[in-house]
Each structure stands twice: as structure tokens, then as C-alpha cells.
Design a protein around this motif. Structure first.
Motif, PDB file in Angstrom:
ATOM      1  N   THR A  52      -6.099   8.508   6.475  1.00 32.07           N
ATOM      2  CA  THR A  52      -6.433   7.180   5.976  1.00 32.07           C
ATOM      3  C   THR A  52      -6.452   6.139   7.087  1.00 32.07           C
ATOM      4  OG1 THR A  52      -4.156   6.537   5.492  1.00 32.07           O
ATOM      5  CG2 THR A  52      -5.315   7.748   3.770  1.00 32.07           C
ATOM      6  N   GLN A  65       0.825  -1.202   0.000  1.00 32.54           N
ATOM      7  CA  GLN A  65       0.000   0.000   0.000  1.00 32.54           C
ATOM      8  C   GLN A  65       0.861   1.255   0.000  1.00 32.54           C
ATOM      9  OE1 GLN A  65       0.116  -2.509   2.154  1.00 32.54           O
ATOM     10  NE2 GLN A  65      -0.948  -1.991   4.016  1.00 32.54           N
ATOM     11  N   SER A 123      -5.515  -1.409   0.557  1.00 28.36           N
ATOM     12  CA  SER A 123      -5.268   0.016   0.355  1.00 28.36           C
ATOM     13  C   SER A 123      -4.561   0.589   1.573  1.00 28.36           C
ATOM     14  CB  SER A 123      -6.585   0.748   0.137  1.00 28.36           C
ATOM     15  OG  SER A 123      -7.259   0.846   1.376  1.00 28.36           O
TER      16      SER A 123
END
Lengths: 232, 164
Positions: free
Chosen positions: A174, A167, B141
Motif C-alpha cells: 500500500t 488509517q 486510506s
């Protein structure tokens, strides 16, 4: 008590608190579940490994600039602590990758550059072990440390420069807020522990280098060879 | 400290370099390091350093893509994920938004696999237009989120979500 022992104790306390929060207080990650909690170990290890390599770079510049033994000892200590953290980082990454990505390892740019970084700095340690003349060793290992340091920004930016499975950068935006606090606490704990280990290792290296300088014609390694009867 | 040998200047330790030589090494090695880093950062290595192809790049390669060992990356297209537990076979469409590739994978998929998530698969493109793989990797992610309200932790560990 020496100052670094206090730093080490503080680091140990912060690591304990951070991981207690990470394991028992913070929520599981929405996709990874409890496996995601390795975040609190992996990310601090990565940050601190890069910081410790930065210390090694600064020490190498100081060693070449001044020729003083204290800087040379710092090159030795920072590179060694950095390599330990780097190998730990690769191991944690593999443990995390298997249950989430599905593989222990893949030749992704972030993983590959991190492995190159480990090998580069292990090279510094090999070089230091091979060279027995103190002044020559100090110069050679400082020059090589500066070269090896090129890998550090490359590792950092690898997720930005290339397509990766790893990632990209995380930020407080985030990461959900209940996960940010344990991450920060564990990161400072890791940093203080690294400072403790570097300081301890520096004292050892400095003492060893000082002894060598008292008998420059017979470095310990050469003496050992003669004792073993290997010298001709 | 030992006395320097008569032939060497006092500033130079035995077998060592003078301060000027050391500083030459310092400037030289920092310059070389900066040049190397600048080179890595500025040279476009996207041609040589490619971890995976996206579907449109796979098709752009034309005949070269067939039979070669390739890594393909993209998103699992919504509504295309099929898992045959008995045969341990998985079918899905991987998309980059422009082109789609049908992928057949063997072996148990990672727990995170679901529709809409990023995947990287290693394998070969067949003439029938199906990408065959036995190495399926799921991309996570950079977002770390708490589960939504009311989701049991156990629910997070279901293999291939939504297909039971």
C-alpha cells in the motif's frame, strides 16, 4: 567509547539519510502533497514506541523473576524512553491530522487507545517517584508495567478491531516503492536512537539504584524531605 | 551490600519480598494482563465502542437519531459535492453503498476532500432529513502513492478538488 554511543551515531546517520530521502528524493503523496512526508517521522516513532514498551515488559518480567537491580533499572529506562516516544507520537499525529483530516484531535479508537497507553506508562513513572523503598518500588513498578503493557497490543490492533478515522495498517503493497526505502531507513535510525537513549538511561538508573542499596534505611527522597525540613 | 537484619532471611532484602513472593506476583500479574487483553480482544464491543455510524445505522436508529450529537461516516457520493465559497457552505451526499444521507457542512473543508473519499462528520440529523455539521473530517486510506505522471505538486493543494 561506550558501545551505545556507536549505536547512537549510527541511528543519527540513518535518521539523517532517511529524512533527506523522505524530504527531497521521495515524491509528494498523491492526495496529501508534501504534508504526507511526515509519514517518515510518524510511522517510525509509532513502531519504535511499541518496541520500547515491549522491552519494558520484558524487563518487568525479568525484574520480578530475578529481583536483580539491572532489570529494575531497565524497567525505569525503557518506560521513560517509551513515554517520550509516545508523547512525540501523539504530537506528530496532531500536526499531521490538522491539514489532512481537518482536526488536531478526535476520539477515534486508535487515538484514544494511544492516549490511554501514554497515561498508563506515565503512571509507572509516577509510581516509581512515589515509592522510596527500593525493593518495594521494583516489585510494584514491574507489576504495574505488566498491566500497562496490555494497552500496547490494543493500540496496535485498534485499527483492525474498531471503526476508526485513522488509517489501517500499511504494508509495502500500500506504499509506493520510492517511499518504502526512506521509511525503512528512518525506522532503523529511530530504533538505534532509542537503543542509545535506553542504554544511557539504564546506566544512570543503575548507578542511582546501586547508591540507594548502599544506604537502604535512608533513601535519597526521604533524605531530601529531611533536608527541606518537611519530615516530622 | 548491607547485612540483612537478623529477623529477615538472607534472601530477602530489607523491606523486600522473597523470591517466591516475587514470582507469585509475576505469574499473577501476567495472568491478569492476559485475561484483560483476551477480554478486550474477544468481547464484541461493537455495540459500546462505536466511533461513527454509517448511514444505514443512522436510519436504523429511527427517531433516536434526531437531535442527538452523532458521528456519521461514509463515502462522499460521486457527483454530489457542492461548495459555496461565499457562504462557506458545503453540501454533499454521504453513502455507505446501501443508504445515503444529505450532509450540510459549514466552514472551510480540508484540502483532501473530494468525491469518493471517506469522511466522518460530527453533528445532528434534522427532521428535514439533512445532517448538519460544523466538524468535517476527511479519512485518508492506508495507501501512500506518488502523484500520477504530469501532475504538478501545486495541483495537490487545491481546496475541494474539481470544483473550481
Amino acid at each position: 567509547m561506550k558501545w551505545e554511543n556507536w549505536v547512537g551515531l549510527l541511528g543519527l546517520a540513518l535518521i539523517t539519510v532517511g529524512h533527506y530521502q523522505g524530504l527531497f528524493v521521495a515524491p509528494p503523496e498523491a492526495m496529501m502533497g508534501d504534508v504526507g512526508r511526515i509519514l517518515y517521522a510518524h510511522v517510525p516513532t509509532a513502531w519504535v514506541a511499541l518496541v520500547v514498551y515491549l522491552v519494558a515488559f520484558v524487563a518487568a518480567v525479568g525484574s520480578l523473576g530475578t529481583g536483580r537491580r539491572g532489570w529494575d533499572a531497565m524497567v525505569e529506562s525503557a518506560v521513560e524512553v517509551g513515554v517520550v516516544l509516545n508523547l512525540l507520537l501523539l504530537f506528530q499525529g496532531a500536526v499531521w491530522a490538522k491539514p489532512t483530516w481537518g482536526v488536531f484531535w478526535t476520539w477515534d479508537p486508535r487515538l484514544t487507545t494511544t492516549a490511554i497507553m501514554a497515561v498508563s506508562f506515565i503512571g509507572v513513572l509516577v509510581l516509581r517517584a512515589m515509592l522510596t523503598r527500593p525493593a518495594q518500588r521494583a516489585v510494584a513498578s514491574a507489576v504495574y508495567t505488566i498491566f500497562a503493557f496490555v494497552s500496547v497490543p490494543v493500540v496496535y490492533f485498534s485499527v483492525k478491531w474498531w471503526k476508526t478515522l485513522h488509517q489501517p495498517f500499511s504494508s509495502p503493497e500500500t506504499v509506493d516503492s520510492p517511499m518504502v526505502t526512506p521509511l525503512r531507513v528512518a525506522a532503523f535510525g529511530m530504533l538505534f536512537l532509542a537503543v542509545f537513549f535506553m542504554a544511557r538511561r539504564w546506566r544512570l538508573a543503575y548507578a542511582k539504584l546501586s547508591r540507594e542499596d548502599e544506604a537502604p534505611d535512608l533513601p535519597p527522597a526521604a533524605a531530601a524531605i529531611q533536608l527541606e525540613g518537611g519530615g516530622s | 551490600m548491607s547485612e540483612p537484619t537478623p529477623s529477615s532471611p538472607a534472601a530477602t532484602p530489607p523491606g523486600g519480598l522473597s523470591a517466591r513472593q516475587r514470582r507469585t506476583f509475576l505469574v499473577g500479574s501476567v495472568l491478569v494482563a492476559l485475561l484483560a487483553l483476551g477480554g478486550i480482544a474477544s468481547v464484541d464491543m461493537s455495540e459500546n465502542l462505536v466511533y461513527f455510524w454509517e448511514p444505514r445505522e443512522l436510519y436504523a436508529a429511527g427517531d433516536d437519531a434526531y437531535g442527538a450529537q452523532i458521528r456519521l461516516g461514509g463515502l462522499v457520493k460521486e457527483g454530489t459535492l457542492q461548495w459555496d465559497e461565499g457562504a462557506q457552505e458545503l453540501k454533499m451526499v454521504v453513502t455507505d453503498g446501501q443508504a445515503d444521507v444529505t450532509v450540510h457542512a459549514t466552514g472551510a473543508p480540508p484540502q483532501m476532500l473530494r468525491e469518493g473519499i471517506g469522511v466522518v462528520v460530527e453533528g445532528t440529523m434534522t427532521k428535514e432529513g439533512v445532517f448538519k455539521t460544523d466538524r468535517l473530517m476527511v479519512k485518508h486510506s492506508n495507501e501512500y502513492r506518488a502523484p500520477q505522471e504530469g501532475v504538478e505538486t501545486k495541483e495537490l493543494y487545491k481546496t475541494v478538488e474539481g470544483l473550481e
